[in-house]
Write a protein that holds these residues in place. Structure first.
Motif, PDB file in Angstrom:
ATOM      1  N   SER A 207     -10.283   3.973   0.960  1.00 46.18           N
ATOM      2  CA  SER A 207     -10.316   3.260  -0.184  1.00 46.18           C
ATOM      3  C   SER A 207     -10.705   4.356  -1.427  1.00 46.18           C
ATOM      4  N   VAL A 208     -10.433   3.711  -2.509  1.00 44.96           N
ATOM      5  CA  VAL A 208     -10.849   4.520  -3.569  1.00 44.96           C
ATOM      6  C   VAL A 208     -12.248   4.131  -3.948  1.00 44.96           C
ATOM      7  N   LYS A 209     -12.981   5.093  -4.091  1.00 40.64           N
ATOM      8  CA  LYS A 209     -14.562   4.851  -4.110  1.00 40.64           C
ATOM      9  C   LYS A 209     -14.886   4.240  -5.420  1.00 40.64           C
ATOM     10  N   GLY A 210     -15.724   3.032  -5.110  1.00 45.46           N
ATOM     11  CA  GLY A 210     -16.174   2.202  -6.137  1.00 45.46           C
ATOM     12  C   GLY A 210     -15.359   0.989  -6.296  1.00 45.46           C
ATOM     13  N   THR A 211     -14.085   0.936  -5.577  1.00 48.43           N
ATOM     14  CA  THR A 211     -13.242  -0.129  -5.384  1.00 48.43           C
ATOM     15  C   THR A 211     -13.045  -0.637  -4.188  1.00 48.43           C
ATOM     16  N   ARG A 212     -12.303  -1.857  -3.984  1.00 46.97           N
ATOM     17  CA  ARG A 212     -11.821  -2.152  -2.694  1.00 46.97           C
ATOM     18  C   ARG A 212     -10.498  -1.909  -2.686  1.00 46.97           C
ATOM     19  N   ILE A 213      -9.887  -1.105  -3.385  1.00 42.28           N
ATOM     20  CA  ILE A 213      -8.186  -0.889  -3.503  1.00 42.28           C
ATOM     21  C   ILE A 213      -8.163   0.173  -2.283  1.00 42.28           C
ATOM     22  N   THR A 214      -7.304   0.185  -1.382  1.00 41.41           N
ATOM     23  CA  THR A 214      -7.050   1.039  -0.664  1.00 41.41           C
ATOM     24  C   THR A 214      -5.996   2.198  -0.822  1.00 41.41           C
ATOM     25  N   VAL A 215      -5.977   3.147  -0.050  1.00 35.46           N
ATOM     26  CA  VAL A 215      -4.937   4.018  -0.254  1.00 35.46           C
ATOM     27  C   VAL A 215      -3.557   3.606  -0.077  1.00 35.46           C
ATOM     28  N   GLY A 216      -3.485   2.779   1.167  1.00 35.58           N
ATOM     29  CA  GLY A 216      -2.324   2.063   1.166  1.00 35.58           C
ATOM     30  C   GLY A 216      -1.792   1.039   0.163  1.00 35.58           C
ATOM     31  N   ASP A 217      -2.728   0.350  -0.542  1.00 35.75           N
ATOM     32  CA  ASP A 217      -2.296  -0.412  -1.554  1.00 35.75           C
ATOM     33  C   ASP A 217      -1.644   0.445  -2.509  1.00 35.75           C
ATOM     34  N   VAL A 218      -2.348   1.711  -2.991  1.00 32.60           N
ATOM     35  CA  VAL A 218      -1.815   2.559  -4.198  1.00 32.60           C
ATOM     36  C   VAL A 218      -0.511   2.964  -3.818  1.00 32.60           C
ATOM     37  N   LEU A 219      -0.200   3.498  -2.540  1.00 34.80           N
ATOM     38  CA  LEU A 219       0.962   4.004  -2.024  1.00 34.80           C
ATOM     39  C   LEU A 219       2.068   2.788  -2.071  1.00 34.80           C
ATOM     40  N   SER A 220       1.656   1.642  -1.778  1.00 35.56           N
ATOM     41  CA  SER A 220       2.634   0.713  -1.654  1.00 35.56           C
ATOM     42  C   SER A 220       3.051   0.529  -3.094  1.00 35.56           C
ATOM     43  N   TYR A 221       2.199   0.289  -4.065  1.00 38.74           N
ATOM     44  CA  TYR A 221       2.747  -0.207  -5.254  1.00 38.74           C
ATOM     45  C   TYR A 221       3.251   0.880  -5.871  1.00 38.74           C
ATOM     46  N   LEU A 222       3.283   2.242  -5.562  1.00 38.28           N
ATOM     47  CA  LEU A 222       4.054   3.426  -5.958  1.00 38.28           C
ATOM     48  C   LEU A 222       5.408   3.282  -5.368  1.00 38.28           C
ATOM     49  N   ALA A 223       5.386   3.015  -4.292  1.00 39.66           N
ATOM     50  CA  ALA A 223       6.635   2.877  -3.609  1.00 39.66           C
ATOM     51  C   ALA A 223       7.702   1.812  -4.025  1.00 39.66           C
ATOM     52  N   SER A 224       6.917   0.759  -4.398  1.00 37.71           N
ATOM     53  CA  SER A 224       7.716  -0.335  -4.766  1.00 37.71           C
ATOM     54  C   SER A 224       8.316  -0.219  -6.310  1.00 37.71           C
ATOM     55  N   GLY A 225       7.733   0.886  -6.718  1.00 34.14           N
ATOM     56  CA  GLY A 225       8.413   1.246  -8.147  1.00 34.14           C
ATOM     57  C   GLY A 225       7.548   1.116  -9.285  1.00 34.14           C
TER      58      GLY A 225
END
Length: 75
Positions: free
Chosen positions: A19-37
């Motif tokens: 996860s991104v430090k200081g958040t509950r946002i995972t690396v997978g979340d960010v990659l999925s958002y980018l992959a979805s456009g």
């Protein structure tokens, strides 16, 4: 960029997913958002706790993981 300053693995946060430090946002979340456009600007607008460096740390983490997977000998 040294992603290790921005990416953490804590069993108490999102079941230990990177996860991104200081958040509950995972690396997978960010990659999925980018992959979805989604653009980086859209992601940052939707998640104000996330910073530009956090998105780039996710990409660096994924790139490092990919490099490590390529070094595993086939069985």
């Amino acid at each position: 960029m040294d992603y290790r300053d921005r990416i953490v693995i804590d069993p108490g946060i999102r079941f230990g997913k990177p996860s991104v430090k200081g958040t509950r946002i995972t690396v997978g979340d960010v990659l999925s958002y980018l992959a979805s456009g989604m653009s980086e600007q859209q992601i940052l607008a939707d998640f104000p706790q996330l910073m530009h460096d956090g998105i780039h740390a996710c990409l660096a983490f994924a790139a490092e993981r990919e490099r490590r997977m390529l070094n595993i000998p086939a069985s």
